[in-house]
Design an enzyme around this catalytic site. Structure first.
Site, PDB file in Angstrom:
ATOM      1  N   SER A 133       0.829  -1.194   0.000  1.00 58.04           N
ATOM      2  CA  SER A 133       0.000   0.000   0.000  1.00 58.04           C
ATOM      3  C   SER A 133       0.872   1.256   0.000  1.00 58.04           C
ATOM      4  O   SER A 133       1.760   1.408   0.817  1.00 58.04           O
ATOM      5  CB  SER A 133      -0.907   0.003   1.239  1.00 58.04           C
ATOM      6  OG  SER A 133      -1.692   1.148   1.272  1.00 58.04           O
ATOM      7  N   GLY A 134       0.581   2.150  -0.953  1.00 56.60           N
ATOM      8  CA  GLY A 134       1.350   3.376  -1.064  1.00 56.60           C
ATOM      9  C   GLY A 134       2.498   3.298  -2.038  1.00 56.60           C
ATOM     10  O   GLY A 134       3.227   4.283  -2.212  1.00 56.60           O
ATOM     11  N   THR A 148      -1.981   1.850  -8.074  1.00 54.60           N
ATOM     12  CA  THR A 148      -3.141   2.423  -8.753  1.00 54.60           C
ATOM     13  C   THR A 148      -2.723   3.393  -9.842  1.00 54.60           C
ATOM     14  O   THR A 148      -3.281   3.403 -10.947  1.00 54.60           O
ATOM     15  CB  THR A 148      -4.043   3.123  -7.721  1.00 54.60           C
ATOM     16  OG1 THR A 148      -4.417   2.166  -6.709  1.00 54.60           O
ATOM     17  CG2 THR A 148      -5.287   3.682  -8.380  1.00 54.60           C
ATOM     18  N   ASN A 160      -0.909   4.639   3.271  1.00 49.96           N
ATOM     19  CA  ASN A 160      -1.273   5.241   1.995  1.00 49.96           C
ATOM     20  C   ASN A 160      -2.576   6.004   2.167  1.00 49.96           C
ATOM     21  O   ASN A 160      -3.487   5.544   2.863  1.00 49.96           O
ATOM     22  CB  ASN A 160      -1.438   4.149   0.927  1.00 49.96           C
ATOM     23  CG  ASN A 160      -1.698   4.728  -0.449  1.00 49.96           C
ATOM     24  OD1 ASN A 160      -1.529   5.926  -0.660  1.00 49.96           O
ATOM     25  ND2 ASN A 160      -2.111   3.896  -1.371  1.00 49.96           N
ATOM     26  N   SER A 166      -5.459   3.951  -0.575  1.00 51.31           N
ATOM     27  CA  SER A 166      -5.157   2.524  -0.675  1.00 51.31           C
ATOM     28  C   SER A 166      -6.368   1.765  -1.210  1.00 51.31           C
ATOM     29  O   SER A 166      -7.500   1.952  -0.746  1.00 51.31           O
ATOM     30  CB  SER A 166      -4.767   1.978   0.701  1.00 51.31           C
ATOM     31  OG  SER A 166      -4.552   0.587   0.628  1.00 51.31           O
ATOM     32  N   SER A 167      -6.137   0.904  -2.209  1.00 47.24           N
ATOM     33  CA  SER A 167      -7.212   0.069  -2.754  1.00 47.24           C
ATOM     34  C   SER A 167      -7.467  -1.074  -1.784  1.00 47.24           C
ATOM     35  O   SER A 167      -6.568  -1.878  -1.501  1.00 47.24           O
ATOM     36  CB  SER A 167      -6.812  -0.490  -4.128  1.00 47.24           C
ATOM     37  OG  SER A 167      -6.591   0.549  -5.047  1.00 47.24           O
ATOM     38  N   GLY A 217      -0.465  -5.883  -2.303  1.00 49.04           N
ATOM     39  CA  GLY A 217       0.814  -6.545  -2.104  1.00 49.04           C
ATOM     40  C   GLY A 217       0.868  -7.311  -0.795  1.00 49.04           C
ATOM     41  O   GLY A 217      -0.088  -7.329  -0.009  1.00 49.04           O
ATOM     42  N   GLU A 219       1.317  -8.216   2.913  1.00 53.15           N
ATOM     43  CA  GLU A 219       1.111  -7.380   4.086  1.00 53.15           C
ATOM     44  C   GLU A 219       1.513  -8.127   5.340  1.00 53.15           C
ATOM     45  O   GLU A 219       1.193  -9.318   5.493  1.00 53.15           O
ATOM     46  CB  GLU A 219      -0.360  -6.933   4.196  1.00 53.15           C
ATOM     47  CG  GLU A 219      -0.781  -5.969   3.097  1.00 53.15           C
ATOM     48  CD  GLU A 219      -2.183  -5.437   3.314  1.00 53.15           C
ATOM     49  OE1 GLU A 219      -2.844  -5.913   4.264  1.00 53.15           O
ATOM     50  OE2 GLU A 219      -2.618  -4.563   2.550  1.00 53.15           O
TER      51      GLU A 219
END
Length: 1299
Positions: free
Chosen positions: A158-159, A163, A209, A212-213, A437, A439
C-alpha cells in the site's frame, strides 16, 4: 554466492549493516574465515567471509537501466542500483522484462504526456528508458502481431503506486486502442472513468497510503482484429467489508462517505447529513480530511464519471441514498429492553437515525427495528421469535451495513461491466491486474491472510514465469540446463488451501459448527500442522499462529477469523430490503427460494475467494504475463528519501529477490564474447594471438584459467554464481603483477639515469673546487694585510663612538629627569585647580537647590492663604449678588439695547431711502441716454434715406457713366471705413437699447419685492413693540417675586439649612447653579456698559439654562438673523427688533415647553428625593453624623446633574450649540434673558405649589455675578496678623517675615 576464495586485501565488498541494510567498504585484512573491512563511513568491522558480497569497482555511479547487466546480481548490487537511479530521478528500472517502479511521491507530468506516449509507440523493448508505457506497448504489440492475449500484473504494498501505474497503463492502451464507440460513449473513456468510481467506493486512507485500494481489481480490455478496443470487463476480489463498521486511528473509511458529507447543501438536506464527525462509522478515527484533497470537488468528479460510464441520474440518486442510509444506520444505538434479554433504540437520537435510515431504504421503520432487535427461529411446528440483547443487536446492525455496502459495490462493478459491454467476437485481450501486495502488520487478521494467499499464488506464477524465461534464454543460446533445480512455494499453498486438511478447509469446518470459537479453531490448527515446517505456534499466545511465507514470517490473530469468513444474509434483513419500495434497494436483495429464506445460510468467504483466485490464475496462465513491481521508498510518503531497509523488504515481498535467486540457481552472469574478451583477455594473452574466432578464443581462455561449470552459448558466455568474482580476482592479480614489473623496470631506468648525471656533476664540481681553493688562498693573503689597517682604524673609531654615546646618554638622562619633575609639578597644580572648581560648583548647586525648595514652599504657603481669603470673599460676593439690583441693571441694559435696535432700524431706513433716490436718478439718466441714442438712431436713418434719394436722382440724370479713373483712392477708403463704423455703432446702440429695457424691467420687479418686504418689516416692528411692553410687565413681576423670596430667605433658618444640605457637596451644585445664568449676566453687563463695543467671545456656559439659550441662539436665531439682515438691507422698517423678538419668543416658548415637560418627567422623582431630604435629615442628625446624610443628598443632586448633562449632549449632537457670538450678540442677550424669565416664573410656580421645596430655588433665584465683578470687588488684605510657617521662620533667608 559466497566469495571466500575471491576475497583479498584491497577488494571492494558489501557487508551487512543494521542501519542501511548493506554498506560498501574495502578489505584491509584477511584472517582465515573472517575479514576486516573499512567501511565507507570510516567504521572498521570484522565479519565472516560467507556474509560478504563482492562489489564491482567499475560500476556506473548512475546505475544501469537493466539490472541483468550488473556484474554481480545480488541484494546489495540491486539495492545500490535502484538507489543511484532514484537519486537521479530515474524511478523505473528493468530486471529482464520485469519493471520495477519506485514511487517518487510527487507529480512528474512530463513522463506521462501524449508526447511521451508517442515516443514509446512501436519502440523496441529496452531501446528507450524503462517506463510503464514500454511494458504496455510490448503487450499491445505481441497481442496484435501474435494474436496471444496478454496480462500486466501490477503489485506492491500500500502506497507504492500500484493504482497510478495501472492508470498509466490503461491510458496508454486507450491511446493505442482507437475510438470504437459504444452507445455514444467511447469504450476507452468508459474504462478510464471506471477508475474514479471504483476508487470512491473501494479505496480508503490507511496507515501507509492515503488512497489505498481495499480490493483487488482485474481489468480485461478486449480488442478487435484491428487492435481497437471493443469491450472491457472489471473483476474485483475480496472487498474489505469490515472497514465499513470498524476503522482504527489514523485511518479512514471509504472515500464515498466523506464525499457525500461534502456534497452540495441541497443534497445534504435531502439525506439529512452533516459533519463526518457526527457519524459513528466515521468518527472512530481522528482523521476526517486529507491534506490537498477537496471532497466536494471529488464528489462532483465522481458523479461526472458515473454519467460517462452510463449510470443514470436516478440510479446515482439511489446509490448515494443507500450510502447515507448506512451512515444513519451506524448511529442507531441500543439499550436493554423491558426484560433483560431484549433490546430497543437507546434514545430519541437513535430513533431519529433509525427513522431516517428507513426513509432512505424506503422500508417500514418498525420492520427495520424488529429486524435489528429480533431473530425468527424456524422449527418444524412453528416460528419462534427470539429477542437480541444490545450487543447482539449492534452486531446485527453492523452485519446489515456490511452486507448492503458489499451488495452496492458488486452492483457498481456489474453496472460498469454492463455499461461498457463485452465483445463476444474478440479473440484477444489485455488484462491489467491491480492487486494488493504482501502485508505484515502488528495485528494480522483474515484480510491479511487472504491477501498473502493471493501473493503466494501470484509469486508461484511469477517464479514459474521467471524460470520459463530463464529456460527460453538457455534454449535460445543452446546451452545445457537440465540439471538446474527449481524450488517453488507449493508447500505453503498446500498448507493454506489443500482440501481437505488445509487452513481454509478447517476454517470452513469451524464456521459450520455452532459452538466453535477462535480458540477451538486455533487448537485444531496446532494439532493438524504441528509437524509442518511452514507452520509454527507462538510461545506467548494461545490462539495465534505463524506461517513462513516466501517474503518472511507473518503472525496471524484468529480472534475474528470465524466472523469474517461467514458470508450470509440474515433472513430478516433479506425480507426487509427485498420488500423495499425503492426498486434499486430491492434489486440489491432479490427474493430467495423458500428454503433459503427460512434461515440464514452460511457461505465461506475464504472458499469463494480461493475459487476467484483460481479463476484468476487460470486467466493469467492463458495469457503472456508482464510484471510491474511497485516499491515505496519510505514510510513518510515524502520525496527524495530512500530507506534501504524498507525497499529491501519490499523487493523480497515483491518476489524480485526470489527472481534473483532463481537466476542465481542457473547462470546469473552473462556477457557477450566481445565484452568478456575485452575484460578478461589479459588473463591469457597468448590464447588471443593469431585467432579471429571469438568463441574459440573464449573457450581457450576459460580452459587456460581452469574455470569449471560455465556454459558457452551462441552469443554469450554464461557463468555460475561467484565465477565472475573469481575471474575479477584473477584479473586483479594479473594486473597487480604487471604493475609490479612495470614499476621495477621504471625504477631501474630512473636509478641508472640519476647515477650518470651524478658522476658527470662530480667531475665538474671537483674542477671548480680546486680553482676556487687557489683563489681563496690568494684572497686570504690580501685580507691579512688589509685587516691590520682596518683593525687600527676600527679601534680608534670604536673608542670615539663609545665616548660620544656615553656623553649623549648622560645629557639625555639629565634632561629627562628635569622634564619629569616639571611635569609632576604641573599635574599637581592642575589637579588642585580642578578640585577647587568642582567644590565651588557643588556648593553652588546645593545652595541653589536649597533656595529653590524654600522659595517653592513659601509660594505654596502664600497661594494657599490667598486662596482661602479669596474663597471667603467669593462667598460674600455670592450673597451680595442675590439682591434685586442685578435685575434692575439687566432691565436698564435691555432697554438700552431696544433703543439701540430702534436707532439702527431708523438708520437703515434712511440709508434705504437714499438708495432708492440714487436708483431713481440712475434710471432717469438711463432714460435720457436711451432717448439720446434713439434720437441719434433716427438721425442716422434719415441721413441714409437722403443719401439713397440723392443717389437715385444722380442715376436718373446721368444714366451713362463713363469710366473715369479714381485718383483720390485714400478718400474712398476713408469714406468706406466711416460707413463701416457707423454700421457698427448702430448695431451696438440697438444692443444697448435691448439691454437697458431688460434691466429696467428687472429693476421694477426688485423695487416691488423690496416694497413688499418693507411692509412686512413694519408689521414685525409693531409686534416687537408689543413684546417689549410684555417684557416690561414681566420685569415688574420679577421684582415683586424677588421681594417675596428675600423675605422668605430672611425668615428661614439659613444656618441649620446649610448644615442639613451638607455644605461641601451642595456648594458645588449651587456654584453650578450660578453658572446657569452667568453668561446672560455677562452679556447684559457688556451691553449696558457705556460705550461698550467689545467683540470678545464669551465663555462657554456650563449650566442647563445657559447651554439651552446658546443652543437656541445657534440653531434657530442664525437663520432668523440672516433673513432679518436681508430685510434690513432692502426695506425700511420702524421696529425690526420687536418684530424679531415676537417670532423668537414664539419659537423659544414652543421648544422650551417640549424640553421642560420631558425634563420634568425625568427629574420629578429625583427632585422629590431632594425635597424630602431636609425633613429626614433632622431625624437622622439625632442618630448619626450629618456626613452620611449629606452624601445621600449629594448623590441625588449628582444624578440630576448627570441627567441634565445627557440632555445637553443630545442638544449638542443636534446642532443646538454652535453660533457666532460677534454677529448675534444683542439677539443672544435678549434670548438668554427671555429664557431665564420664563424659567423663573415656572420655578416660582413650583415653589408656591411645594412649600417644603423652596430651599431648592433660594440659591438660584438671583442673577449671578461675572468674573470681572469678582476681580473688581477683591479688597486689599492685611496679612500682618497671619503667622508664617515654622519652616520659613527657621530659614535664615526669610528673616524678613519675623520683622
Amino acid at each position: 554466492m559466497a566469495t571466500q576464495a575471491t576475497v583479498a586485501v584491497g577488494s571492494q565488498v558489501w557487508i551487512e549493516d543494521p542501519d542501511v541494510a548493506w554498506i560498501d567498504g574495502e578489505v584491509i585484512k584477511v584472517h582465515g574465515d573472517t575479514v576486516t573491512v573499512k567501511c565507507s563511513d570510516e567504521k572498521t568491522v570484522t565479519v565472516k567471509v560467507t556474509t560478504v558480497h563482492a562489489k564491482d569497482p567499475e560500476e556506473s555511479p548512475c546505475g544501469v537501466d537493466d539490472m541483468t547487466k550488473l556484474a554481480y546480481l545480488h541484494e546489495p548490487g540491486v539495492l545500490q542500483n535502484l538507489k543511484s537511479r532514484y537519486d537521479m530521478n530515474e524511478i523505473y528500472t528493468y530486471t529482464g522484462n520485469i519493471l520495477i517502479a519506485v514511487n517518487p511521491f510527487r507529480r512528474l507530468p512530463h513522463l506521462y504526456d501524449t508526447q511521451m506516449m508517442e515516443q514509446y509507440k512501436g519502440a523496441d523493448f529496452g531501446e528507450l528508458s524503462p517506463h510503464p508505457f514500454a511494458v504496455a506497448d510490448v503487450a499491445y504489440r505481441l497481442m496484435l502481431h501474435e494474436g496471444v492475449s496478454q496480462s500486466i500484473l501490477v503489485s506492491g504494498e500500500s502506497g507504492a503506486g500500484k493504482t497510478e501505474s495501472t492508470k498509466m497503463i490503461m491510458r496508454y492502451l486507450a491511446y493505442m486502442g482507437g475510438k470504437a464507440a459504444s452507445e455514444g460513449r467511447t469504450v476507452e473513456k468508459q474504462v478510464l472513468q471506471s477508475n474514479p468510481v471504483l476508487e470512491a467506493f473501494g479505496n480508503a486512507k490507511t496507515v501507509r497510503n492515503n488512497n489505498s485500494s481495499r480490493f483487488g481489481k482485474f481489468v480485461e480490455i478486449q480488442f478487435d482484429q484491428n487492435g481497437r478496443i471493443s469491450g472491457a470487463a472489471v473483476r474485483t476480489y475480496l472487498l474489505e467489508r469490515s472497514r465499513v463498521c470498524q476503522i482504527s486511528d489514523p485511518e479512514r473509511n471509504y472515500h464515498c462517505f466523506y464525499m457525500l458529507c461534502a456534497a452540495p447543501p441541497e443534497e445534504l438536506k435531502r439525506y439529512k447529513l452533516g459533519d463526518p464527525r457526527t457519524f459513528h462509522y466515521l468518527n472512530q478515527s481522528n482523521c476526517h480530511k486529507l491534506e490537498g484533497l477537496d471532497e466536494s470537488k471529488e464528489y462532483l468528479e465522481t458523479r461526472k464519471a458515473m454519467d460517462i460510464i452510463g449510470i443514470s441520474s436516478e440510479e446515482q440518486e439511489a446509490i448515494f441514498r443507500v450510502v447515507a442510509a448506512i451512515l444513519h444506520l451506524g448511529n442507531v444505538e441500543f439499550a436493554e429492553g423491558d426484560d433483560g434479554e431484549s433490546s430497543k433504540p437507546k434514545d430519541e437520537k437513535s430513533l431519529f437515525h433509525l427513522k431516517t435510515a428507513a426513509e432512505l431504504f424506503m422500508c417500514d421503520e418498525k420492520a427495520l427495528e424488529d429486524s435489528l432487535c429480533q431473530r425468527i427461529i424456524v422449527t418444524r411446528d412453528e416460528n419462534i421469535v427470539k429477542t437480541l440483547d444490545p450487543e447482539a443487536a449492534k452486531g446485527s446492525r453492523d452485519a446489515l451495513a456490511k452486507t448492503v455496502y458489499s451488495r452496492l459495490f458488486d452492483w457498481l462493478v456489474n453496472k460498469i461491466n454492463f455499461s461498457i459491454g463485452q465483445d463476444p467476437n474478440s479473440k484477444c485481450l489485455i488484462g491489467v491486474l491491480d492487486i494488493y501486495g504482501f502485508e505484515s502488520f502488528k495485528t494480522n487478521s483474515f484480510e491479511q491472510f487472504c491477501i498473502n494467499l493471493t501473493n503466494e499464488k501470484l509469486q508461484q506464477h511469477f517464479n514459474q514465469h521467471v524460470f520459463k524465461m530463464e529456460q527460453e534464454e538457455y534454449t535460445k543460446e543452446e546451452i545445457d540446463w537440465s540439471y538446474i533445480e527449481f524450488i517453488d512455494n507449493q508447500d505453503v499453498l498446500d498448507l493454506i488451501e489443500k482440501k481437505p486438511g488445509g487452513i481454509i478447509a478447517l476454517l470452513d469446518e469451524a464456521c459450520m459448527l455452532p459452538r466453535s470459537t477462535h480458540e477451538t479453531f486455533a487448537q485444531k490448527l496446532y494439532q493438524t500442522f504441528k509437524n509442518n515446517k511452514r507452520f509454527t505456534k507462538p510461545k506467548l499466545s494461545r490462539s495465534d499462529f505463524t506461517i513462513c511465507h516466501y517474503a518472511g514470517d507473518v503472525n496471524y490473530q484468529t480472534e475474528l477469523f470465524l466472523e469474517k469468513n461467514k458470508d450470509y444474509v440474515v433472513a430478516e434483513h433479506q425480507a426487509l430490503l427485498s420488500a423495499s419500495k425503492c426498486s434499486f434497494v430491492s434489486g440489491l436483495f432479490p427474493l430467495l427460494s423458500e428454503d433459503s429464506s427460512k434461515s440464514s445460510k452460511f457461505s465461506s468467504i475464504g472458499s469463494r475467494f480461493k475459487q476467484q483466485l483460481q479463476s484468476l490464475l487460470e486467466t493469467l496462465s492463458a495469457t503472456e504475463p508482464h510484471y510491474i513491481r511497485c516499491v515505496k521508498p519510505n514510510n513518510l510518503l515524502k520525496p527524495a528519501i530512500f530507506e534501504n531497509q524498507n525497499v529491501l523488504q519490499q523487493l523480497r515481498c515483491g518476489g524480485v529477490m526470489e527472481a534473483i535467486r532463481i537466476s542465481c540457481a542457473g547462470y546469473p552472469t552473462r556477457r557477450t564474447f566481445y565484452e568478456f574478451i575485452d575484460r578478461f583477455g589479459i588473463l591469457a594473452p597468448d590464447v588471443l594471438s593469431g585467432s579471429s574466432d571469438e568463441i574459440a578464443a573464449v573457450r581457450r581462455l576459460l580452459e587456460k584459467v581452469d574455470l569449471q561449470g560455465y556454459q558457452i552459448g551462441k552469443t554469450k558466455v554464461f557463468l555460475r554464481a561467484g565465477q565472475m568474482a573469481e575471474l575479477d580476482a584473477r584479473r586483479n592479480e594479473v594486473l597487480g603483477r604487471s604493475a609490479n614489473m612495470i614499476q621495477r623496470k621504471v625504477r631501474s631506468f630512473l636509478a641508472q639515469k640519476n647515477f650518470i648525471k651524478l658522476q658527470r656533476s662530480a667531475v665538474q664540481l671537483q674542477t671548480i673546487c680546486r680553482g676556487e681553493l687557489a683563489r681563496r688562498i690568494y684572497q686570504n693573503l690580501r685580507r691579512e694585510a688589509a685587516s691590520l689597517k682596518i683593525q687600527t682604524s676600527y679601534r680608534m673609531h670604536a673608542a670615539r663612538k663609545a665616548y660620544n654615546e656615553l656623553f649623549t646618554s648622560a645629557v639625555t638622562i639629565q634632561s629627562a629627569l628635569r622634564g619629569m619633575v616639571a611635569r609632576k609639578e604641573l599635574h599637581f597644580r592642575q589637579q588642585t585647580k580642578a578640585a577647587i572648581s568642582i567644590q565651588s560648583r557643588c556648593r553652588q548647586f546645593l545652595a541653589r537647590l536649597y533656595y529653590s525648595r524654600t522659595k517653592k514652599a513659601a509660594i505654596t504657603t502664600q497661594c494657599a492663604w490667598r486662596g482661602k481669603v479669596a474663597r471667603k470673599e467669593l462667598r460674600k460676593l455670592k450673597m451680595a449678588a442675590r439682591e434685586t439690583g442685578a435685575l434692575q441693571a439687566a432691565k436698564n441694559k435691555l432697554e438700552k439695547q431696544v433703543e439701540e435696535l430702534t436707532w439702527r432700524l431708523q438708520l437703515e431706513k434712511r440709508m434705504r431711502a437714499d438708495l432708492e433716490e440714487a436708483k431713481s436718478q440712475e434710471n432717469a439718466k438711463l432714460q435720457a441716454t436711451l432717448q439720446e441714442v434713439q434720437q441719434q438712431y433716427k438721425e442716422t436713418q434719415e441721413m441714409l434715406v437722403k443719401e439713397r434719394e440723392t443717389a437715385k436722382k444722380a442715376a436718373e440724370v446721368a444714366p451713362v457713366i463713363k469710366e473715369v479713373p479714381v485718383i483720390d483712392t485714400e478718400l474712398m477708403n476713408k469714406l468706406r471705413d466711416e460707413n463701416d463704423k457707423l454700421k457698427t455703432l448702430v448695431s451696438s446702440l440697438e444692443k444697448k437699447i435691448d439691454y437697458t429695457e431688460k434691466k429696467y424691467e428687472e429693476t421694477n420687479k426688485i423695487s416691488e419685492e423690496r416694497l413688499k418686504k418693507a411692509m412686512d418689516a413694519e408689521s414685525k416692528i409693531v409686534d416687537l413693540n408689543m413684546a417689549m411692553l410684555r417684557l416690561q410687565e414681566k420685569l415688574s413681576n420679577m421684582e415683586s417675586e424677588e421681594k417675596v423670596q428675600r423675605q422668605a430667605l430672611l425668615s428661614s433658618p439659613v444656618k441649620s439649612m446649610s448644615e442639613h444640605l451638607s455644605i461641601p457637596i451642595v456648594a458645588k451644585n449651587l456654584e453650578n447653579g450660578y453658572h446657569e445664568v452667568e453668561e446672560p449676566k455677562k452679556s447684559l453687563k457688556a451691553a449696558g456698559a457705556p460705550g461698550s463695543v467689545s467683540r470678545k467671545k464669551p465663555p462657554q456656559p456650563t449650566s442647563l439654562f445657559g447651554r439651552m439659550a446658546q443652543g437656541f441662539r445657534s440653531a434657530s436665531f442664525v437663520n432668523m438673523h440672516v433673513e432679518a439682515t436681508d430685510v434690513v438691507r432692502q426695506v425700511e422698517a420702524k421696529y425690526p427688533a420687536l418684530l424679531f423678538k415676537q417670532q423668537l419668543t414664539a419659537y423659544v416658548e414652543k421648544i422650551y415647553g417640549i424640553i421642560r415637560d420631558n425634563i420634568k418627567k425625568e427629574l420629578s422623582s429625583l427632585i422629590s428625593l431632594c425635597i424630602q431630604a431636609p425633613r429626614t435629615m433632622k431625624a437622622s442628625m439625632l442618630r448619626m453624623s450629618g456626613r452620611l446624610s449629606g452624601q445621600a443628598q449629594s448623590n441625588h443632586w449628582q444624578r440630576i446633574i448627570e441627567s441634565l448633562d445627557i440632555l445637553l449632549k443630545k442638544l449638542q449632537d443636534n446642532h443646538y450649540a454652535a453660533a457666532s457670538w460677534d454677529e448675534l450678540k444683542h439677539i443672544r442677550q435678549a434670548v438668554g434673558f427671555l429664557v431665564l424669565s420664563n424659567m423663573r416664573v415656572l420655578m416660582t410656580e413650583d415653589s408656591n405649589n411645594a412649600e417644603s421645596s423652596s430651599f431648592l430655588l433660594d440659591d438660584n433665584s438671583s442673577i449671578p455675578f461675572s468674573v470681572d465683578d469678582i476681580t473688581n470687588s477683591i479688597q486689599d488684605k492685611d496679612f500682618s496678623d497671619v503667622k508664617p510657617a515654622e519652616e520659613l521662620l527657621e530659614n535664615p533667608a526669610f528673616q524678613f517675615l519675623q520683622d
